[in-house]
Motif scaffolding. Structure first.
Motif, PDB file in Angstrom:
ATOM      1  N   UNK A  41     -10.013   8.455  -2.265  1.00 43.25           N
ATOM      2  CA  UNK A  41      -9.682   8.981  -0.935  1.00 43.25           C
ATOM      3  C   UNK A  41     -10.922   9.131  -0.059  1.00 43.25           C
ATOM      4  N   UNK A  42     -12.057   9.450  -0.688  1.00 43.84           N
ATOM      5  CA  UNK A  42     -13.289   9.660   0.076  1.00 43.84           C
ATOM      6  C   UNK A  42     -14.026   8.364   0.395  1.00 43.84           C
ATOM      7  N   UNK A  43     -13.561   7.249  -0.141  1.00 44.65           N
ATOM      8  CA  UNK A  43     -14.183   5.948   0.131  1.00 44.65           C
ATOM      9  C   UNK A  43     -13.642   5.385   1.441  1.00 44.65           C
ATOM     10  N   UNK A  44     -14.407   4.536   2.119  1.00 42.32           N
ATOM     11  CA  UNK A  44     -13.906   3.899   3.344  1.00 42.32           C
ATOM     12  C   UNK A  44     -12.626   3.118   3.062  1.00 42.32           C
ATOM     13  N   UNK A  45     -11.616   3.318   3.898  1.00 37.81           N
ATOM     14  CA  UNK A  45     -10.314   2.725   3.649  1.00 37.81           C
ATOM     15  C   UNK A  45     -10.350   1.209   3.523  1.00 37.81           C
ATOM     16  N   UNK A  46     -11.150   0.571   4.342  1.00 41.85           N
ATOM     17  CA  UNK A  46     -11.230  -0.886   4.267  1.00 41.85           C
ATOM     18  C   UNK A  46     -11.741  -1.364   2.919  1.00 41.85           C
ATOM     19  N   UNK A  67       0.850  -1.185   0.000  1.00 41.81           N
ATOM     20  CA  UNK A  67       0.000   0.000   0.000  1.00 41.81           C
ATOM     21  C   UNK A  67       0.885   1.234   0.000  1.00 41.81           C
ATOM     22  N   UNK A  68       0.907   1.967  -1.118  1.00 42.91           N
ATOM     23  CA  UNK A  68       1.476   3.299  -1.090  1.00 42.91           C
ATOM     24  C   UNK A  68       0.466   4.178  -0.363  1.00 42.91           C
ATOM     25  N   UNK A  69       0.908   4.793   0.708  1.00 42.17           N
ATOM     26  CA  UNK A  69      -0.030   5.388   1.654  1.00 42.17           C
ATOM     27  C   UNK A  69      -0.913   6.472   1.055  1.00 42.17           C
ATOM     28  N   UNK A  70      -0.488   7.087  -0.049  1.00 44.76           N
ATOM     29  CA  UNK A  70      -1.302   8.135  -0.645  1.00 44.76           C
ATOM     30  C   UNK A  70      -2.636   7.586  -1.144  1.00 44.76           C
ATOM     31  N   UNK A  71      -2.709   6.264  -1.393  1.00 43.88           N
ATOM     32  CA  UNK A  71      -3.955   5.641  -1.858  1.00 43.88           C
ATOM     33  C   UNK A  71      -5.047   5.752  -0.801  1.00 43.88           C
ATOM     34  N   UNK A  72      -4.648   5.804   0.466  1.00 44.31           N
ATOM     35  CA  UNK A  72      -5.606   5.995   1.564  1.00 44.31           C
ATOM     36  C   UNK A  72      -5.262   7.300   2.274  1.00 44.31           C
ATOM     37  N   UNK A  73      -5.286   8.385   1.527  1.00 42.25           N
ATOM     38  CA  UNK A  73      -4.830   9.686   2.018  1.00 42.25           C
ATOM     39  C   UNK A  73      -5.592  10.139   3.262  1.00 42.25           C
ATOM     40  N   UNK A  74      -6.849   9.738   3.399  1.00 40.23           N
ATOM     41  CA  UNK A  74      -7.631  10.188   4.556  1.00 40.23           C
ATOM     42  C   UNK A  74      -7.236   9.468   5.840  1.00 40.23           C
ATOM     43  N   UNK A  75      -6.491   8.384   5.724  1.00 41.79           N
ATOM     44  CA  UNK A  75      -6.060   7.627   6.900  1.00 41.79           C
ATOM     45  C   UNK A  75      -4.762   8.172   7.480  1.00 41.79           C
ATOM     46  N   UNK A  76      -4.648   8.118   8.802  1.00 42.08           N
ATOM     47  CA  UNK A  76      -3.370   8.361   9.456  1.00 42.08           C
ATOM     48  C   UNK A  76      -2.453   7.158   9.221  1.00 42.08           C
ATOM     49  N   UNK A  77      -1.199   7.298   9.585  1.00 43.68           N
ATOM     50  CA  UNK A  77      -0.283   6.165   9.461  1.00 43.68           C
ATOM     51  C   UNK A  77      -0.737   5.006  10.334  1.00 43.68           C
ATOM     52  N   UNK A  78      -1.232   5.293  11.527  1.00 41.31           N
ATOM     53  CA  UNK A  78      -1.753   4.223  12.374  1.00 41.31           C
ATOM     54  C   UNK A  78      -2.893   3.477  11.681  1.00 41.31           C
ATOM     55  N   UNK A  79      -3.829   4.215  11.130  1.00 40.55           N
ATOM     56  CA  UNK A  79      -4.969   3.585  10.464  1.00 40.55           C
ATOM     57  C   UNK A  79      -4.514   2.770   9.260  1.00 40.55           C
ATOM     58  N   UNK A  80      -3.552   3.289   8.504  1.00 38.85           N
ATOM     59  CA  UNK A  80      -3.056   2.575   7.327  1.00 38.85           C
ATOM     60  C   UNK A  80      -2.344   1.287   7.734  1.00 38.85           C
ATOM     61  N   UNK A  81      -1.492   1.362   8.754  1.00 37.26           N
ATOM     62  CA  UNK A  81      -0.770   0.170   9.210  1.00 37.26           C
ATOM     63  C   UNK A  81      -1.737  -0.878   9.734  1.00 37.26           C
ATOM     64  N   UNK A  82      -2.681  -0.450  10.549  1.00 39.77           N
ATOM     65  CA  UNK A  82      -3.658  -1.399  11.084  1.00 39.77           C
ATOM     66  C   UNK A  82      -4.550  -1.954   9.984  1.00 39.77           C
ATOM     67  N   UNK A  83      -4.886  -1.121   8.997  1.00 40.71           N
ATOM     68  CA  UNK A  83      -5.698  -1.588   7.878  1.00 40.71           C
ATOM     69  C   UNK A  83      -4.978  -2.637   7.059  1.00 40.71           C
ATOM     70  N   UNK A  84      -3.693  -2.412   6.804  1.00 36.41           N
ATOM     71  CA  UNK A  84      -2.902  -3.403   6.067  1.00 36.41           C
ATOM     72  C   UNK A  84      -2.834  -4.717   6.827  1.00 36.41           C
ATOM     73  N   UNK A  85      -2.640  -4.627   8.133  1.00 37.82           N
ATOM     74  CA  UNK A  85      -2.563  -5.850   8.941  1.00 37.82           C
ATOM     75  C   UNK A  85      -3.868  -6.627   8.863  1.00 37.82           C
ATOM     76  N   UNK A  86      -4.986  -5.926   8.970  1.00 41.62           N
ATOM     77  CA  UNK A  86      -6.290  -6.604   8.878  1.00 41.62           C
ATOM     78  C   UNK A  86      -6.495  -7.243   7.511  1.00 41.62           C
ATOM     79  N   UNK A  87      -6.035  -6.555   6.460  1.00 38.37           N
ATOM     80  CA  UNK A  87      -6.264  -7.022   5.090  1.00 38.37           C
ATOM     81  C   UNK A  87      -5.226  -8.044   4.639  1.00 38.37           C
TER      82      UNK A  87
END
Length: 273
Positions: free
Chosen positions: A254-259, A12-32
């Protein structure tokens, strides 16, 4: 070589989930179950460098690259030196986060002299290389689409990036192949072969028709006209076997839910990359 059968190289290049913080992105990747992440420096700054490292490692992720360094051209020597110092900070951040590659978006010309600006890019990289080498960081020159030459980068073809990179040792400087920026190039496949082991990163998205925005117009893989799989196979034939970053600048994404974005990203990656 055909389709990819797993997501073990997906980042995940983090800009793809621009609305997420780094914490949210890291946790999202772990879940996915996405094993790699490429943080952006502004997100790292928001979170703090040490905490960013802790979050990424705690999620069990590996860092494919740090975005971004570069932006070397400036009208005065003092400004160019300040930009070099910022690039040194980016190298330190990349090393702290466990990345091996700092992506360079090289920057536009501050005036109409584009040749001089390209000289400043080469000069900036030359000054940065010893510092990056000391920190174990490779510099990846990312050519951008020519439509972004006036605002983002005077390096606009893979051939140009190769020529620039070849001034340096292959262990120090290479290139980033981003399909959005290079798909149109009639010399693309020859330049991918030329780059060979200098390929330090591979980024995927798609080119939507009609293109809705010069910057925020990238689509999810499969939504546009890029021969993504053909390019991926060429990059692999040249010797690149590293992570594959999904990097999408798109307001609707970016406006879509990150998950939901990560779920669609995984699905399209397996189908189209």
């Amino acid at each position: 070589m055909g389709s990819l059968q797993s997501i073990e190289r997906l980042s995940l290049n983090q800009i793809t989930t621009e609305s997420w913080s780094l914490r949210e992105a890291a946790e999202g990747c772990a879940r996915a179950g996405i094993p790699w992440i490429s943080p952006w420096r502004h997100k790292v700054a928001e979170t703090g460098l040490a905490e960013s490292r802790r979050l990424i490692q705690g999620a069990g992720l590996r860092v494919s690259s740090l975005c971004r360094g570069g932006m070397f051209p400036a009208p005065t020597a003092a400004e160019r030196e300040a930009r070099l110092e910022d690039n040194k900070r980016a190298v330190e951040e990349a090393a702290e986060l466990g990345a091996e590659v700092l992506v360079l978006v090289c920057g536009p010309s501050p005036d109409r002299d584009i040749d001089r600006a390209r000289g400043w890019v080469t000069e900036g990289i030359e000054k940065l290389v010893p510092f990056a080498r000391e920190h174990g960081i490779k510099l990846g020159i990312e050519p951008l689409h020519p439509m972004q030459a006036a605002e983002r980068s005077v390096v606009v073809t893979l051939g140009q990036a190769n020529t620039m990179a070849e001034r340096f040792e292959a262990d120090d400087v290479g290139v980033i192949v981003d399909v959005f920026h290079v798909w149109w190039d009639p010399e693309l496949y020859g330049q991918i072969a030329r780059a060979g082991k200098r390929i330090l990163g591979f980024h995927v998205s798609d080119w939507i028709v009609p293109t809705p925005d010069l910057v925020l117009g990238r689509g999810m893989m499969g939504d546009g006209v890029i021969e993504i799989r053909r390019i991926r196979e060429a990059v692999e034939a040249a010797g690149y076997e590293g992570p594959i970053e999904v990097e999408i600048f798109n307001r609707a994404v970016w406006d879509s839910p990150g998950g939901e974005v990560l779920a669609r990203m995984k699905e399209r990656y397996l189908e189209h990359v």
